[in-house]
Structures are given as C-alpha cells and as structure tokens.
Design a protein around this motif. Structure first.
Motif, PDB file in Angstrom:
ATOM      1  N   PRO A  74      51.982  61.413  17.477  1.00 40.65           N
ATOM      2  CA  PRO A  74      50.922  60.725  18.065  1.00 40.65           C
ATOM      3  C   PRO A  74      51.264  59.335  18.924  1.00 40.65           C
ATOM      4  N   VAL A  75      52.334  58.702  18.482  1.00 42.09           N
ATOM      5  CA  VAL A  75      52.748  57.371  18.830  1.00 42.09           C
ATOM      6  C   VAL A  75      54.085  57.376  19.167  1.00 42.09           C
ATOM      7  N   VAL A  76      54.745  56.858  20.261  1.00 39.98           N
ATOM      8  CA  VAL A  76      56.119  56.832  20.276  1.00 39.98           C
ATOM      9  C   VAL A  76      56.341  55.203  20.643  1.00 39.98           C
ATOM     10  N   ILE A  77      57.290  54.856  19.740  1.00 33.90           N
ATOM     11  CA  ILE A  77      57.657  53.145  19.963  1.00 33.90           C
ATOM     12  C   ILE A  77      59.022  53.301  20.688  1.00 33.90           C
ATOM     13  N   VAL A  78      59.150  52.601  21.953  1.00 31.07           N
ATOM     14  CA  VAL A  78      60.369  52.656  22.636  1.00 31.07           C
ATOM     15  C   VAL A  78      60.806  51.102  22.396  1.00 31.07           C
ATOM     16  N   VAL A  79      62.123  51.098  21.654  1.00 31.33           N
ATOM     17  CA  VAL A  79      62.424  49.845  21.322  1.00 31.33           C
ATOM     18  C   VAL A  79      63.738  49.574  22.431  1.00 31.33           C
ATOM     19  N   CYS A  80      63.403  48.362  22.960  1.00 26.16           N
ATOM     20  CA  CYS A  80      64.335  47.996  24.108  1.00 26.16           C
ATOM     21  C   CYS A  80      64.944  46.771  23.717  1.00 26.16           C
ATOM     22  N   ARG A 128      68.138  59.857  28.610  1.00 25.07           N
ATOM     23  CA  ARG A 128      68.748  59.289  30.036  1.00 25.07           C
ATOM     24  C   ARG A 128      67.997  58.156  30.171  1.00 25.07           C
ATOM     25  N   GLU A 129      68.802  57.159  30.072  1.00 28.79           N
ATOM     26  CA  GLU A 129      68.002  55.722  29.959  1.00 28.79           C
ATOM     27  C   GLU A 129      67.314  55.307  31.348  1.00 28.79           C
ATOM     28  N   ASP A 130      67.907  55.892  32.723  1.00 25.28           N
ATOM     29  CA  ASP A 130      67.202  55.418  33.858  1.00 25.28           C
ATOM     30  C   ASP A 130      65.781  56.365  33.889  1.00 25.28           C
ATOM     31  N   GLU A 131      65.647  57.533  33.075  1.00 28.51           N
ATOM     32  CA  GLU A 131      64.538  58.175  33.357  1.00 28.51           C
ATOM     33  C   GLU A 131      63.288  57.350  32.526  1.00 28.51           C
ATOM     34  N   VAL A 132      63.757  56.931  31.340  1.00 32.43           N
ATOM     35  CA  VAL A 132      62.814  56.288  30.447  1.00 32.43           C
ATOM     36  C   VAL A 132      62.304  55.008  30.973  1.00 32.43           C
ATOM     37  N   ALA A 133      63.264  54.344  31.732  1.00 24.70           N
ATOM     38  CA  ALA A 133      63.096  53.081  32.325  1.00 24.70           C
ATOM     39  C   ALA A 133      61.949  53.274  33.586  1.00 24.70           C
ATOM     40  N   ARG A 134      62.235  54.336  34.242  1.00 24.16           N
ATOM     41  CA  ARG A 134      61.245  54.832  35.316  1.00 24.16           C
ATOM     42  C   ARG A 134      59.775  55.075  34.691  1.00 24.16           C
ATOM     43  N   ALA A 135      59.879  55.905  33.800  1.00 17.05           N
ATOM     44  CA  ALA A 135      58.830  56.236  33.147  1.00 17.05           C
ATOM     45  C   ALA A 135      57.785  55.050  32.272  1.00 17.05           C
ATOM     46  N   LEU A 136      58.446  54.253  32.105  1.00 19.59           N
ATOM     47  CA  LEU A 136      57.865  52.789  31.473  1.00 19.59           C
ATOM     48  C   LEU A 136      57.814  51.560  32.542  1.00 19.59           C
ATOM     49  N   ASN A 137      58.317  51.939  33.685  1.00 18.57           N
ATOM     50  CA  ASN A 137      58.210  50.781  34.656  1.00 18.57           C
ATOM     51  C   ASN A 137      59.083  49.485  34.131  1.00 18.57           C
ATOM     52  N   LEU A 138      60.191  49.711  33.409  1.00 19.88           N
ATOM     53  CA  LEU A 138      60.546  48.581  32.805  1.00 19.88           C
ATOM     54  C   LEU A 138      61.326  47.908  33.904  1.00 19.88           C
ATOM     55  N   ALA A 139      61.412  46.466  33.635  1.00 15.86           N
ATOM     56  CA  ALA A 139      62.311  45.460  34.522  1.00 15.86           C
ATOM     57  C   ALA A 139      63.817  45.528  34.350  1.00 15.86           C
ATOM     58  N   ARG A 140      64.640  45.387  35.148  1.00 19.97           N
ATOM     59  CA  ARG A 140      65.967  45.624  35.185  1.00 19.97           C
ATOM     60  C   ARG A 140      66.480  45.318  33.855  1.00 19.97           C
ATOM     61  N   ASP A 141      66.248  43.971  33.473  1.00 18.55           N
ATOM     62  CA  ASP A 141      67.029  43.545  32.416  1.00 18.55           C
ATOM     63  C   ASP A 141      66.612  44.232  30.819  1.00 18.55           C
ATOM     64  N   ILE A 142      65.617  44.968  30.946  1.00 21.66           N
ATOM     65  CA  ILE A 142      65.157  45.537  29.781  1.00 21.66           C
ATOM     66  C   ILE A 142      65.768  46.755  29.522  1.00 21.66           C
ATOM     67  N   ARG A 143      66.764  47.053  28.534  1.00 27.08           N
ATOM     68  CA  ARG A 143      67.276  48.274  28.522  1.00 27.08           C
ATOM     69  C   ARG A 143      66.685  49.134  27.211  1.00 27.08           C
ATOM     70  N   PRO A 144      66.229  50.223  27.406  1.00 30.01           N
ATOM     71  CA  PRO A 144      65.867  50.993  26.281  1.00 30.01           C
ATOM     72  C   PRO A 144      66.889  51.632  25.387  1.00 30.01           C
ATOM     73  N   LEU A 145      66.563  51.271  24.182  1.00 29.99           N
ATOM     74  CA  LEU A 145      67.757  51.724  23.290  1.00 29.99           C
ATOM     75  C   LEU A 145      67.406  52.584  22.257  1.00 29.99           C
ATOM     76  N   ALA A 146      66.274  52.860  22.088  1.00 27.74           N
ATOM     77  CA  ALA A 146      65.750  54.092  20.936  1.00 27.74           C
ATOM     78  C   ALA A 146      64.541  54.422  21.113  1.00 27.74           C
ATOM     79  N   LEU A 147      64.216  55.722  21.274  1.00 24.82           N
ATOM     80  CA  LEU A 147      62.741  56.204  21.152  1.00 24.82           C
ATOM     81  C   LEU A 147      62.423  56.360  19.788  1.00 24.82           C
ATOM     82  N   VAL A 148      61.327  55.858  19.270  1.00 21.79           N
ATOM     83  CA  VAL A 148      60.985  56.244  17.836  1.00 21.79           C
ATOM     84  C   VAL A 148      59.533  56.762  17.838  1.00 21.79           C
TER      85      VAL A 148
END
Ligand SMILES: Cc1cc2nc3c(=O)[nH]c(=O)nc-3n(C[C@H](O)[C@H](O)[C@H](O)COP(=O)(O)O)c2cc1C
Length: 172
Positions: A74-80, A128-148
């Motif tokens: 139901p919900v995914v928390i992306v921890v960056c 794939r970090e780049d795909e997650v970053a694109r899907a979430l529109n993350l800024a360059r310094d924000i690195r996604p480390l886990a999908l929960v």
C-alpha cells in the motif's frame, strides 16, 4: 512490545494483505522512529519519500529489477541520504561512510517500529538508483538507499536461518 520482542519478531515481509490500507498516522509514526536513529555529528542526513501513487510504485518495482511486491505494498517509503549534508561536515568520509551508516540505522529503526505497529516491511536494496531518482525527481545530492514497502502482512513469515553470533565474535 519491547525492543527485544520487536527484534525477535521482525521478518522481511514481501506479501501484503491487499484489503488493508496503512493509515497516514502510522506512516508518520514510522518516520518519527526512523528519525530517532543516531547519526555522525547528529547531522541526520536521512530523507524520505512516501509513495502511494500506483504508477510511481510500478516504476519503483521495475527499477528494483522487477520485484513486484514493491508495487503491491500500500505504501513504499524510499529512504535516501542527503550526501551534501555530510560533505560539508565530514568531507569524503562523511559522504562515503557516515551518510550510509546513519541512513541504515534509520531504516532499521523504521523496520522495528513497523513490527511494533503490527505492520510488515522489507528492506529492498537491489534497484537501479538512477531509475529510482528519475521516478521520484530527486535532487542530485539525494541518494536513494532503500525502498521499504510497507503493509499488513498477508501471512506469518518463517525465520530464515541466522548464524550463531558466538561464532562470529572474537573476545580479546
Ligand atoms: C542492504 C539490504 C538489501 C536487501 N535487499 C533486498 C532486496 O532487494 N529484495 C528483498 O526481497 N530483500 C532484500 N533484503 C532483505 C533480506 O533478504 C533479508 O533481510 C534476509 O533474507 C534475512 O531475512 P529477515 O529480514 O526476515 O531476517 C535486503 C536486506 C538488506 C539489509
């Protein structure tokens, strides 16, 4: 539930009851617990993206090499981690080590809190970090480390074999 019971009961949950949503207050409680984690210099570099949107969850599951249970939750928390936060405080060691360690501590707090709230979750690191970053529109310094992915467990999980801690420890 005390911390010992939560540690004992925590399992990686990969199938969720489709009929049960996760209330916003519970998500807030998970994040509050995550933010209680220790961090080098108290920098608190963790950042969170709470995803309920079905299309974005599907993109996250695809980025996670097709781990479809990510989209089913139901919900995914992306921890960056905010790498810039540690770069200014601790330079290279901050970026390469502390930011990762701090954020991992926050993830574990979140997982234990989920158990105490009767929820199930899984730490998903294969993506794939780049795909997650694109899907979430993350800024360059924000690195996604886990999908929960988080939800109510569909069934009770069996404990996988754990190594005997005594055999992994040296006393000097
Ligand atoms: C850094 C890390 C990455 C992980 N990545 C994945 C993953 O991509 N997919 C998955 O299903 N489980 C993943 N897991 C969960 C582990 O598979 C799980 O913790 C392990 O099998 C032990 O089971 P337990 O969590 O029930 O004790 C990951 C766990 C960690 C700590």
């Amino acid at each position: 539930m005390d911390v010992f019971e939560a540690m004992e009961k925590r399992r990686s949950v990969r199938s969720f009851d489709p009929g049960r949503k996760v209330d916003e207050e519970l998500v807030e409680e998970l994040l509050r617990c995550a933010c209680q984690a220790p961090s080098a210099g108290n920098v608190q570099p963790w950042r969170f993206v709470v995803v309920r949107d079905a299309d974005i969850k599907t993109r996250l599951a695809e980025a996670a090499l097709g781990q479809s249970f990510v989209a089913d939750a139901p919900v995914v928390i992306v921890v960056c981690a905010d790498l810039a936060a540690h770069a200014s405080a601790y330079g290279r060691r901050g970026v390469e080590l502390y930011a990762i360690q701090d954020t991992a501590a926050a993830i574990e707090n979140l997982l234990l809190c989920a158990v105490a709230l009767g929820l199930g979750a899984c730490w998903v690191g294969a993506f794939r970090e780049d795909e997650v970053a694109r899907a979430l529109n993350l800024a360059r310094d924000i690195r996604p480390l886990a999908l929960v992915p988080v939800g109510y467990p569909a069934r009770e999980e069996v404990q996988p074999r754990k190594l005997d801690c005594k055999r992994l420890t040296t006393y000097i």
